[in-house]
Design an enzyme around this catalytic site. Structure first.
Site, PDB file in Angstrom:
ATOM      1  N   THR A  18       0.483  -1.476  -0.136  1.00  0.00           N
ATOM      2  CA  THR A  18      -0.115   0.121   0.082  1.00  0.00           C
ATOM      3  C   THR A  18       0.880   0.708   0.080  1.00  0.00           C
ATOM      4  O   THR A  18       1.648   1.036   0.758  1.00  0.00           O
ATOM      5  CB  THR A  18      -1.140   0.051   1.346  1.00  0.00           C
ATOM      6  OG1 THR A  18      -1.815   1.186   0.953  1.00  0.00           O
ATOM      7  CG2 THR A  18      -0.066  -0.393   2.707  1.00  0.00           C
TER       8      THR A  18
ATOM      9  N   ASN B 161      -1.166   4.071   0.638  1.00  0.00           N
ATOM     10  CA  ASN B 161      -1.707   4.538   1.365  1.00  0.00           C
ATOM     11  C   ASN B 161      -0.820   4.689   2.860  1.00  0.00           C
ATOM     12  O   ASN B 161      -1.039   4.085   3.863  1.00  0.00           O
ATOM     13  CB  ASN B 161      -3.245   4.340   1.763  1.00  0.00           C
ATOM     14  CG  ASN B 161      -3.896   5.189   2.601  1.00  0.00           C
ATOM     15  OD1 ASN B 161      -3.708   5.841   2.952  1.00  0.00           O
ATOM     16  ND2 ASN B 161      -5.726   4.642   1.744  1.00  0.00           N
TER      17      ASN B 161
ATOM     18  N   ASP C 188      -6.055  -5.523  -0.009  1.00  0.00           N
ATOM     19  CA  ASP C 188      -7.497  -5.024  -1.905  1.00  0.00           C
ATOM     20  C   ASP C 188      -9.155  -4.830  -0.359  1.00  0.00           C
ATOM     21  O   ASP C 188      -9.442  -6.051   0.295  1.00  0.00           O
ATOM     22  CB  ASP C 188      -8.094  -5.192  -2.966  1.00  0.00           C
ATOM     23  CG  ASP C 188      -8.818  -4.153  -3.940  1.00  0.00           C
ATOM     24  OD1 ASP C 188      -8.399  -3.305  -3.338  1.00  0.00           O
ATOM     25  OD2 ASP C 188      -9.646  -4.509  -4.641  1.00  0.00           O
TER      26      ASP C 188
ATOM     27  N   PHE D 285     -10.623   6.992   7.430  1.00  0.00           N
ATOM     28  CA  PHE D 285      -9.844   7.313   6.456  1.00  0.00           C
ATOM     29  C   PHE D 285     -11.333   6.609   5.710  1.00  0.00           C
ATOM     30  O   PHE D 285     -12.303   5.911   5.863  1.00  0.00           O
ATOM     31  CB  PHE D 285      -8.747   6.797   5.650  1.00  0.00           C
ATOM     32  CG  PHE D 285      -8.039   5.713   5.822  1.00  0.00           C
ATOM     33  CD1 PHE D 285      -8.309   4.932   4.489  1.00  0.00           C
ATOM     34  CD2 PHE D 285      -8.079   4.753   7.295  1.00  0.00           C
ATOM     35  CE1 PHE D 285      -7.611   3.405   5.268  1.00  0.00           C
ATOM     36  CE2 PHE D 285      -7.245   3.881   6.894  1.00  0.00           C
ATOM     37  CZ  PHE D 285      -7.347   2.537   5.898  1.00  0.00           C
ATOM     38  N   GLY D 286     -10.657   7.233   4.272  1.00  0.00           N
ATOM     39  CA  GLY D 286     -12.031   6.148   3.277  1.00  0.00           C
ATOM     40  C   GLY D 286     -13.347   6.429   3.795  1.00  0.00           C
ATOM     41  O   GLY D 286     -14.035   7.643   3.959  1.00  0.00           O
TER      42      GLY D 286
ATOM     43  N   ASP E 279     -14.973   5.095   6.102  1.00  0.00           N
ATOM     44  CA  ASP E 279     -15.046   4.955   8.219  1.00  0.00           C
ATOM     45  C   ASP E 279     -16.316   6.598   8.241  1.00  0.00           C
ATOM     46  O   ASP E 279     -16.597   5.829   9.222  1.00  0.00           O
ATOM     47  CB  ASP E 279     -13.959   5.308   8.784  1.00  0.00           C
ATOM     48  CG  ASP E 279     -13.017   4.337   8.060  1.00  0.00           C
ATOM     49  OD1 ASP E 279     -13.299   3.333   7.880  1.00  0.00           O
ATOM     50  OD2 ASP E 279     -11.473   4.402   8.736  1.00  0.00           O
TER      51      ASP E 279
ATOM     52  N   LYS F 294     -11.841   0.354  16.266  1.00  0.00           N
ATOM     53  CA  LYS F 294     -12.077  -0.036  14.711  1.00  0.00           C
ATOM     54  C   LYS F 294     -11.128  -1.426  14.941  1.00  0.00           C
ATOM     55  O   LYS F 294     -11.810  -1.533  13.900  1.00  0.00           O
ATOM     56  CB  LYS F 294     -10.982   0.975  14.158  1.00  0.00           C
ATOM     57  CG  LYS F 294     -11.449   1.194  13.237  1.00  0.00           C
ATOM     58  CD  LYS F 294     -11.347   1.364  11.926  1.00  0.00           C
ATOM     59  CE  LYS F 294     -10.763   0.912  10.612  1.00  0.00           C
ATOM     60  NZ  LYS F 294     -10.158   2.745   9.267  1.00  0.00           N
TER      61      LYS F 294
ATOM     62  N   HIS G 106     -13.520  -5.255   9.483  1.00  0.00           N
ATOM     63  CA  HIS G 106     -12.819  -5.935   8.542  1.00  0.00           C
ATOM     64  C   HIS G 106     -11.200  -6.625   7.946  1.00  0.00           C
ATOM     65  O   HIS G 106     -10.665  -7.211   8.065  1.00  0.00           O
ATOM     66  CB  HIS G 106     -13.159  -5.936   6.788  1.00  0.00           C
ATOM     67  CG  HIS G 106     -13.188  -3.871   6.799  1.00  0.00           C
ATOM     68  ND1 HIS G 106     -13.674  -3.004   7.904  1.00  0.00           N
ATOM     69  CD2 HIS G 106     -12.212  -3.444   6.111  1.00  0.00           C
ATOM     70  CE1 HIS G 106     -13.367  -2.119   6.818  1.00  0.00           C
ATOM     71  NE2 HIS G 106     -12.559  -2.241   6.290  1.00  0.00           N
ATOM     72  N   ARG G 107     -10.196  -4.827   8.313  1.00  0.00           N
ATOM     73  CA  ARG G 107      -9.190  -4.817   8.031  1.00  0.00           C
ATOM     74  C   ARG G 107      -8.773  -5.996   9.564  1.00  0.00           C
ATOM     75  O   ARG G 107      -7.888  -7.075   9.145  1.00  0.00           O
ATOM     76  CB  ARG G 107      -8.882  -3.912   7.616  1.00  0.00           C
ATOM     77  CG  ARG G 107      -7.241  -4.472   6.650  1.00  0.00           C
ATOM     78  CD  ARG G 107      -7.043  -3.005   6.663  1.00  0.00           C
ATOM     79  NE  ARG G 107      -7.356  -1.820   5.615  1.00  0.00           N
ATOM     80  CZ  ARG G 107      -8.146  -1.267   5.476  1.00  0.00           C
ATOM     81  NH1 ARG G 107      -8.999  -0.200   6.197  1.00  0.00           N
ATOM     82  NH2 ARG G 107      -8.877  -1.173   4.593  1.00  0.00           N
TER      83      ARG G 107
END
Length: 203
Positions: A20, A22, A79, A160-161, A163, A184, A189-190
């Site tokens: 990544t 990011n 991803d 981010f994204g 969220d 979080k 999921h991550r």
């Protein structure tokens, strides 16, 4: 393919190169994997990897394979897709580019909220596929998922994204952006995908 847990000696750190670019995601992944992993940054001289896969798994593999091939070291990538029920699972694999090729996070959130403005069903889920690709061709693959709903407006300053608009089930009605990083990561999921990956790495 998944070759099962790869054990390491006590006290040994596993070195992985992150795919990544990011910085927010890099910090998050490092926190989830913990001190047993030395997470190296994506090489600055590696060009953009075209993510033209039809699935999250395909795109994660493209990124990890590109970094592994460039560095000759084991590489880790993921991803992630946000799937809204009222939109037939969109934005899905196109989540990062939902509002256009050069869109930023805010642009993507605006499009999502616009499309869900009249929706009765605001349920959604986040899915992450995480993968490690080794120079000898071995792979480890893991998936994580979190269900929830899309808020009517962004809330919170963290993350981010998507969220600020995603309210996970069991999160006391808060968006991911209203949670601390540890809160979080515990339910995201991550977090789930990378903890499963860590288990396969023998960490």
């Amino acid at each position: 393919m998944n070759s099962g847990a790869l054990s390491i000696a006590p006290g040994e750190r596993r070195r992985l190169v992150a795919a990544t670019a990011n910085p927010h995601k890099l910090i998050e992944i490092a926190a989830i994997l913990g001190s047993a992993v030395e997470l190296l940054p994506r090489p600055a001289d590696l060009g953009e990897v075209v993510e033209d896969g039809d699935t999250l798994e395909a795109n994660a593999r493209l990124k990890a394979a590109a970094v592994c091939g460039h560095t000759g070291q084991a590489a880790v990538a993921d991803d992630t897709g946000l799937e809204a029920a009222a939109l037939g699972g969109a934005p899905g694999v196109k989540s990062a580019r939902y509002a256009g090729e050069h869109a930023d996070d805010a642009d993507n959130r605006v499009r999502l909220l616009d499309e869900l403005e009249e929706a009765v069903d605001r349920s959604a889920r986040f899915r992450t596929v995480a993968i490690v690709v080794f120079p000898d061709g071995r792979e480890l693959l893991a998936e994580g998922m979190t269900t929830g709903t899309i808020a009517v407006a962004p809330r919170g300053d963290g993350g981010f994204g998507y969220d600020p608009v995603f309210v996970p089930d069991g999160g006391d009605g808060r968006t991911f952006a209203e949670m601390s990083p540890d809160e979080k990561n515990a339910v995201s999921h991550r977090g789930r995908a990378f903890r499963a990956l860590a288990a396969q790495l023998g960490l």
